[in-house]
Design an enzyme around this catalytic site. Structure first.
Site, PDB file in Angstrom:
ATOM      1  N   ASP A 160       0.818  -1.212   0.000  1.00 40.64           N
ATOM      2  CA  ASP A 160       0.000   0.000   0.000  1.00 40.64           C
ATOM      3  C   ASP A 160       0.856   1.269   0.000  1.00 40.64           C
ATOM      4  O   ASP A 160       2.012   1.262   0.433  1.00 40.64           O
ATOM      5  CB  ASP A 160      -0.916   0.025   1.230  1.00 40.64           C
ATOM      6  CG  ASP A 160      -1.915  -1.103   1.230  1.00 40.64           C
ATOM      7  OD1 ASP A 160      -2.229  -1.617   0.147  1.00 40.64           O
ATOM      8  OD2 ASP A 160      -2.386  -1.476   2.333  1.00 40.64           O
ATOM      9  N   LYS A 161       0.243   2.340  -0.443  1.00 39.22           N
ATOM     10  CA  LYS A 161       0.902   3.644  -0.504  1.00 39.22           C
ATOM     11  C   LYS A 161       1.556   4.005   0.828  1.00 39.22           C
ATOM     12  O   LYS A 161       2.717   4.428   0.871  1.00 39.22           O
ATOM     13  CB  LYS A 161      -0.116   4.716  -0.886  1.00 39.22           C
ATOM     14  CG  LYS A 161       0.399   6.146  -0.786  1.00 39.22           C
ATOM     15  CD  LYS A 161      -0.708   7.149  -1.066  1.00 39.22           C
ATOM     16  CE  LYS A 161      -0.220   8.585  -0.867  1.00 39.22           C
ATOM     17  NZ  LYS A 161      -1.295   9.578  -1.082  1.00 39.22           N
TER      18      LYS A 161
END
Length: 357
Positions: A160-161
């Site tokens: 994830d970011k």
């Protein structure tokens, strides 16, 4: 709003001789059980609804193996699903961008990169620039064998970011194919460090539950029973690394690699990741009611303004040499700071034993 989410409102049924453009493509997994195509697409695409998918099928936009299908078509392993629209899609081609990379290891076949928190790994809706793969494209711009727009090379897996840590990038089709099989067959080793809310009564455990998109929030995943036909099977193992009474530092080892797997599983068992806004970890879920404690937690949030999750280790067999490759990434500064802050805080409360109950 992307083309994929608005097309139904802008088009009627297709004319027989109308020119079509591919907007996305999905290949059905080898182990996929028969499932209605509208449900299957819903599980694999963000920013859309089942109603939109059904209307798209009725209008002739959804194709399987180059033929239009209705929404009750049941997908089979190997099916190639495409969304075909009457206009070109937004140009999502990946351009090289001069962005610093923390390269842990590199050879002619692959790269292992330590991603910083806040960086999106691949261009997508709302994030067409500044991604990890844009940086990789710049780093390999003089390599004639690497085309960042070729799906047969590039990222083998994603994080994830706002998760930091290790990722492997394949430079050749053979490397991506062989590494991808290792992830599919669960022979890779990946462990994460996470700070989660509340104390665990046990020292280790196993979480099993299918993961699919939350029908109430398409940007969030949720957990369904393992024997349900909803979502994909997911298994997370965890063990306690350090207890801080109101929060706990744990190590998570993945058997599977589903979207938001650790975040969704921890939310499911009542231990959301610390400051995970999407899964409720940005609230004070355990501890004192005093203003001093509330201020302490808010200061922790400021120190590490993201879910406190780090992809710490990554292990796989090298696709060409057959050698076992193991990598470890040190905790980033923001996570070290918030963990040390909790350590000092709880250390001053050791006479209050009930914080661990």
């Amino acid at each position: 709003m992307t083309d994929e989410t608005k097309f139904i409102e802008e088009t009627d049924e297709l004319e027989d001789d109308q020119l079509l453009y591919e907007h996305f493509r999905l290949v059905v997994d080898a182990g996929q059980a028969p499932l209605r195509i509208d449900k299957y697409i819903l599980e694999h695409q963000q920013h859309t609804t089942r109603n939109r998918i059904q209307k798209a099928a009725d209008a002739g936009f959804i194709h399987v193996n180059d033929r239009p299908v209705k929404s009750n078509y049941k997908v089979r392993p190997g099916d190639v699903i495409t969304l075909m629209l009457d206009r070109p899609r937004h140009d999502n081609s990946i351009e090289p961008e001069d962005i610093p990379l923390d390269i842990v290891y590199e050879d002619d076949e692959l790269m292992v990169v330590n991603k910083k928190a806040g960086m999106v790994v691949h261009p997508g809706a709302g994030n067409f620039h500044g991604t990890l793969i844009n940086a990789v494209a710049w780093h390999l711009k003089d390599n004639p064998k690497f085309d960042p727009n070729d799906p047969e090379v590039g990222l083998v897996h994603r994080i994830d970011k706002d998760t930091s840590g290790l990722l492997v990038v394949a430079k050749t089709p053979d490397a991506k194919s062989k590494l991808g099989l290792q992830f599919l067959n669960k022979t890779t080793h990946r462990s994460y460090l996470a700070l989660v809310w509340c104390n665990f009564t046990e020292d280790s455990g196993r979480i099993e539950g299918n993961i699919a998109r939350d029908p109430k929030d398409r940007l969030r995943m949720t957990v369904f029973p393992p024997d349900s036909e909803i979502g994909k099977p997911a298994v997370t193992h965890y063990k306690v690394v350090e207890r801080f009474g109101y929060v706990t530092l744990i190590e998570c080892i993945l058997e599977t690699g589903r979207t938001h797997q650790i975040r969704a599983h921890m939310k499911h068992i009542g231990h959301p990741l610390f400051f995970d806004e999407r899964y409720g970890g940005d609230e004070i879920l355990r501890g004192q009611r005093s203003s001093t404690y509330k201020a302490f937690v808010q200061n922790c949030f400021k120190l590490c303004p993201r879910q406190v999750l780090h992809a710490q280790t990554l292990g796989f067999v090298h696709p060409k040499t057959g050698k076992q490759m193991d990598f470890t990434s040190p905790l980033p500064d923001d996570m070290k700071a918030v963990i040390e802050k909790w350590r000092v805080y709880i250390g001053g409360l050791q006479t209050t034993s009930d914080i661990y109950n």
